[in-house]
Design an enzyme around this catalytic site. Structure first.
Site, mmCIF file in Angstrom:
data_model
loop_
_atom_site.group_PDB
_atom_site.id
_atom_site.type_symbol
_atom_site.label_atom_id
_atom_site.label_comp_id
_atom_site.label_asym_id
_atom_site.label_seq_id
_atom_site.Cartn_x
_atom_site.Cartn_y
_atom_site.Cartn_z
ATOM 1 N N GLU A 1 0.834 -1.206 0.000
ATOM 2 C CA GLU A 1 0.000 0.000 0.000
ATOM 3 C C GLU A 1 0.871 1.259 0.000
ATOM 4 O OE1 GLU A 1 -3.234 -0.023 -0.351
ATOM 5 O OE2 GLU A 1 -3.408 -2.204 -0.186
ATOM 6 N N GLU B 1 -5.637 4.207 7.884
ATOM 7 C CA GLU B 1 -5.159 3.733 6.580
ATOM 8 C C GLU B 1 -5.188 2.209 6.527
ATOM 9 O OE1 GLU B 1 -4.492 3.753 2.878
ATOM 10 O OE2 GLU B 1 -4.378 5.712 3.841
ATOM 11 N N GLU C 1 -10.742 -2.024 1.232
ATOM 12 C CA GLU C 1 -10.455 -2.162 -0.195
ATOM 13 C C GLU C 1 -10.143 -3.605 -0.562
ATOM 14 O OE1 GLU C 1 -7.436 0.645 -1.257
ATOM 15 O OE2 GLU C 1 -8.816 2.344 -1.113
#
Length: 129
Positions: A36, A77, A84
């Site tokens: 990420e 995050e 996601e």
């Protein structure tokens, strides 16, 4: 008939549970850092801001607030990345709710970044301006 024959397995408890939970958590952090880019950017930002907070803060409460804002951004995050990943795993076709879930996860990170900027700005203003 054993527990596994009944359709469930016994969960680890005590220190063993803590040990395995710690391993899984570190695996998650390493995966987020490796996969990420946004997490990497925020981790590097935190690596700069957390040591800087020891020079900027003039009280233990200010220090805690400055460090916690950095950790809060990283935590959100991670949650956004998890959302996601689950949405992407569920399917490749477009679905309005899948898009909404991703947008909401991203919005949480943005709100955390704004909160961090406000807290850092307030502490710097109070202490230096």
């Amino acid at each position: 008939m054993s527990d596994s024959d009944k359709g469930f397995t016994a969960k680890n408890t005590g220190f063993k549970r803590f040990y395995y939970a710690s391993i899984y958590s570190w695996q998650g952090l390493k995966a987020a850092y490796a996969q990420e880019p946004a997490f990497r950017y925020e981790a590097w930002g935190s690596a700069v801001l957390i040591p800087l907070s020891f020079f900027v803060a003039q009280s233990p409460m200010q220090l805690a607030a400055l460090i916690c804002t950095c950790l809060l951004v990283l935590a959100f995050e991670l949650v956004n990345s998890a959302i996601e990943a689950v949405v992407d795993r569920a399917g490749t076709e477009f679905h309005e709710l899948a898009g909404l879930a991703k947008d909401l996860g991203s919005a949480v990170v943005m709100v955390a970044l704004i909160m961090g900027a406000l807290i850092w700005g307030a502490v710097i203003y109070e202490n230096f301006l």
